[in-house]
Design a protein around this motif. Structure first.
Motif, short mmCIF file in Angstrom:
data_model
loop_
_atom_site.label_atom_id
_atom_site.label_comp_id
_atom_site.label_asym_id
_atom_site.label_seq_id
_atom_site.Cartn_x
_atom_site.Cartn_y
_atom_site.Cartn_z
N LEU A 23 0.81 -1.21 0.00
CA LEU A 23 0.00 0.00 0.00
C LEU A 23 0.85 1.27 0.00
N ASP A 24 2.07 1.17 0.53
CA ASP A 24 2.92 2.36 0.46
C ASP A 24 3.32 2.66 -0.98
N LEU A 25 3.44 1.62 -1.81
CA LEU A 25 3.70 1.83 -3.23
C LEU A 25 2.49 2.47 -3.91
N VAL A 26 1.28 2.10 -3.45
CA VAL A 26 0.06 2.72 -3.99
C VAL A 26 0.08 4.23 -3.76
N LEU A 27 0.41 4.63 -2.53
CA LEU A 27 0.48 6.05 -2.21
C LEU A 27 1.53 6.77 -3.04
N GLU A 28 2.67 6.11 -3.24
CA GLU A 28 3.73 6.70 -4.04
C GLU A 28 3.28 6.92 -5.48
N ARG A 29 2.61 5.93 -6.07
CA ARG A 29 2.16 6.06 -7.45
C ARG A 29 1.00 7.04 -7.58
N MET A 30 0.15 7.11 -6.56
CA MET A 30 -0.91 8.11 -6.58
C MET A 30 -0.33 9.51 -6.58
N GLY A 31 0.70 9.71 -5.77
CA GLY A 31 1.33 11.02 -5.70
C GLY A 31 2.01 11.39 -7.00
N THR A 32 2.69 10.43 -7.62
CA THR A 32 3.38 10.70 -8.88
C THR A 32 2.40 11.04 -9.99
N ALA A 33 1.28 10.30 -10.05
CA ALA A 33 0.30 10.49 -11.12
C ALA A 33 -0.75 11.54 -10.78
N ARG A 34 -0.75 12.05 -9.53
CA ARG A 34 -1.75 13.02 -9.06
C ARG A 34 -3.16 12.45 -9.23
N LEU A 35 -3.34 11.24 -8.76
CA LEU A 35 -4.64 10.56 -8.84
C LEU A 35 -5.01 10.04 -7.46
N GLU A 36 -6.32 9.94 -7.21
CA GLU A 36 -6.80 9.38 -5.95
C GLU A 36 -7.43 8.01 -6.18
N LEU A 37 -7.22 7.46 -7.36
CA LEU A 37 -7.74 6.13 -7.69
C LEU A 37 -6.79 5.48 -8.69
N LEU A 38 -6.49 4.20 -8.47
CA LEU A 38 -5.64 3.45 -9.40
C LEU A 38 -6.33 2.13 -9.75
N PRO A 39 -6.24 1.71 -11.01
CA PRO A 39 -6.76 0.39 -11.37
C PRO A 39 -5.82 -0.71 -10.87
N VAL A 40 -6.40 -1.80 -10.45
CA VAL A 40 -5.64 -2.99 -10.05
C VAL A 40 -5.72 -3.98 -11.21
N VAL A 41 -4.56 -4.33 -11.78
CA VAL A 41 -4.55 -5.15 -12.99
C VAL A 41 -3.78 -6.44 -12.74
N SER A 42 -4.00 -7.39 -13.64
CA SER A 42 -3.34 -8.70 -13.55
C SER A 42 -1.88 -8.60 -13.97
N ARG A 43 -1.02 -9.36 -13.33
CA ARG A 43 0.37 -9.42 -13.75
C ARG A 43 0.51 -10.11 -15.09
N ALA A 44 -0.37 -11.06 -15.39
CA ALA A 44 -0.30 -11.80 -16.64
C ALA A 44 -0.83 -11.01 -17.83
N ASP A 45 -1.66 -9.99 -17.56
CA ASP A 45 -2.24 -9.16 -18.62
C ASP A 45 -2.55 -7.80 -18.04
#
Length: 580
Positions: free
Chosen positions: A533-555
């Motif tokens: 979840l700390d990576l989620v916060l980091e990516r939200m801050g970088t992208a300036r978003l309050e929502l991120l999609p959760v996707v499959s590693r295989a696709d």
């Protein structure tokens, strides 16, 4: 296993089989050990069959003294026929096999289907026999992993146990394909598992030894290359080996960037051309082979000539360039085959070239060019595949000569250092990313005890179509509880759009623009279920978003849910107020 049991209940004669399977499940650890031996033996047999089929088919296609037109026509026909089969029946059998094996281990619950395994075997054998200059070791890894996966799943083992069998099959494949059982163990742990302390070490060693024993029993104890003994003539040679490391590192970077760039261009072509794309590689190889036959095939015979000092300087230098272009085009266009063997070929020719120049300049202080060709093999492998420890051990097993270790370590280290600085992303990881497969890093795999995305995510209840205009999306946003939304098309999720972006586009008079034009389907902000979840916060801050999609590693386009800032803070007991 419950589904299997229900299907079998109606057949009284299968009841003993059900009881036998139940007993197997109760003794899973013992079965795992037995499976290790079986996988090693079957993989050894498969690799031996692969070698014999490729060689004998190649001799029929290119008989001794055959006409030159064969060298032009057969690679084209071979790439065309196999391209259609790969497109129509075996889509997961394209390429090397190592990235696909790692994807099965980390993103597909250990699943490699029997169809993919057989497709990889036959399509790669036919491709290599037709003269396409790719390697057999990578495909052998996928075949070995497929044997392990199919057996483990058929016996009803838990997914964790099936995944643990994948590196077992991979090690068995390399041990038989290259006749180096110790290097096979290290390659499986260093490259496939990414963990030299993996708990499957014992099983990997056992499978590697079993597979190597099958190879020795059926084909004899002949090393892949007959190499004379070398020795360090003068300490000044160490500086020459360092120069070889510099040149090897630069060539490794050029190989990696050219291959990835070439493949990226082919992937951007319309999907309907996918079956025809491998012909580009076949045509280039055929044209080169018309004038320089040494370009065709894996070329281990010519490597042996370079190692024994029986190849001219000009030819070795020419083959470095031609082979680099032929391999990257063949692989990038979608032919089945690996980069393991080609990296050794290019390294041998490069080392022989450097060694020949050094020996001409300082004949009394340097060894013969064959010694440099040998070290060059490991140098290119370390720079391209990024497995330096495997490289050292592999060359040592090939020569059984300790004198080559120190020059090899110096050259490998320099090549590895330059390669990692100029091309940050390892080639197998980059190839997986191009296919939309995001393999976990070593850091991610060590975070089992930390809060992960899967604990905070929830279903994606609101998504926007990529064909929707900015105005339509903005109007729909008024009734939404979110401030950002996943954007989807026929492939799945292709990006994320925020309310702020929609407002900016409206202000710039771009209301008629489609959302698909505002997102990058190949690189958009996202997370995976096993990330922290700390990576989620980091990516939200970088992208300036309050929502991120959760996707499959295989696709990467497969939407598994969403995670919001509120979800993350809520998992820590903090409740934000207001809209998301």
């Amino acid at each position: 296993m419950n589904g299997t049991r229900e299907k079998m209940k109606g057949n009284w004669w299968r009841t003993p089989l059900l009881r036998w399977i139940d007993r197997l499940q109760q003794r899973e650890d013992q079965i795992f050990l037995l499976l290790t031996l079986v996988i090693g033996a079957l993989t050894g047999l498969a690799v031996v069959a692969f070698i014999l089929l490729t060689e004998r088919l190649g001799m029929r296609l290119y008989p001794v003294g055959s006409a030159a037109w064969r060298r032009l026509l057969i690679p084209v026909l071979g790439s065309l026929g196999m391209g259609y089969l790969l497109f129509r029946y075996f889509p997961d059998a394209r390429g090397s096999g190592v990235p696909q094996t790692k994807a099965a281990l980390f993103a597909r619950k250990g699943v490699i289907t029997a169809a993919t395994m057989f497709g990889k075997f036959f399509c790669t054998a036919a491709t290599l026999a037709s003269g396409i200059p790719l390697g057999r070791e990578g495909p052998s890894v996928q075949v070995g992993g497929g044997i392990a996966s199919v057996l483990g799943r058929r016996l009803g083992l838990r997914p964790e146990k099936v995944k643990a069998l994948i590196p077992v099959g991979a090690a068995a494949a390399i041990a038989a394909a290259f006749n180096t059982p110790l290097a096979a163990v290290l390659f499986s742990l260093e490259e496939v598992m990414g963990d030299l302390h993996a708990p499957v070490l014992g099983s990997v060693v056992l499978a590697s030894a079993t597979s190597w024993a099958m190879l020795r029993l059926l084909l004899g104890n002949n090393p892949l290359f007959q190499v004379p003994q070398y020795q360090l003539v003068h300490p000044i040679e160490l500086a020459v080996y360092a120069v070889l490391g510099v040149v090897g590192g630069l060539v490794s970077v050029a190989f990696t960037k050219l291959l990835l760039g070439m493949r990226e261009r082919f992937l951007r072509l319309p999907e309907k051309t996918l079956w025809f794309q491998p012909v580009a590689g076949g045509l280039l190889v055929g044209l080169m082979g018309w004038f320089v036959p040494q370009v065709l095939g894996v070329g281990y015979g010519y490597v042996g000539e370079a190692l024994n000092g029986r190849m001219a300087l000009q030819l070795m230098a020419l083959l470095v360039v031609l082979k680099l272009l032929a391999v990257t085009t063949s692989y990038g266009s979608g032919n089945a085959g690996g980069i393991f063997g080609p990296s050794l070929f290019i390294g041998a020719m490069l080392g022989g070239t450097v060694g020949s120049i050094a020996h001409q300049l300082m004949p009394g202080y340097t060894a013969t060019p064959g010694a440099y060709a040998l070290v060059g093999m490991g140098t290119a492998f370390a720079g391209i595949v990024r497995a330096p420890m495997t490289s050292v051990l592999m060359i040592f097993e090939t020569t059984r000569d300790y004198a080559v270790i120190v020059p090899l370590m110096i050259s490998n280290l320099v090549s590895f250092f330059i390669s990692t600085r100029l091309q940050r992303q390892p080639i197998y990881e980059a190839l997986a990313l191009q296919d939309g497969i995001h393999l976990p890093s070593a850091e991610t795999r060590q975070r089992h005890g930390k809060r992960q995305v899967i604990q905070a995510m929830h279903a994606a209840t609101e998504v926007l179509s990529a064909q929707m205009t900015v105005r339509e999306a903005f109007e729909q946003a008024h009734s939404s509880q979110f401030r950002a939304w996943p954007v989807t098309d026929r492939r799945g999720v292709v990006g994320v759009i925020s309310l702020a972006t929609l407002e900016r586009e409206l202000a710039e008079s771009a209301a008629a623009k489609q959302l698909g034009e505002l997102v990058d389907a190949r690189a958009f902000p996202h997370v995976h279920t096993d990330q922290s979840l700390d990576l989620v916060l980091e990516r939200m801050g970088t992208a300036r978003l309050e929502l991120l999609p959760v996707v499959s590693r295989a696709d990467v386009h497969k939407l598994e849910g969403i995670v919001t800032l509120r979800d993350v803070l809520g998992s820590y007991g903090v409740g934000p107020h207001g809209p998301l």
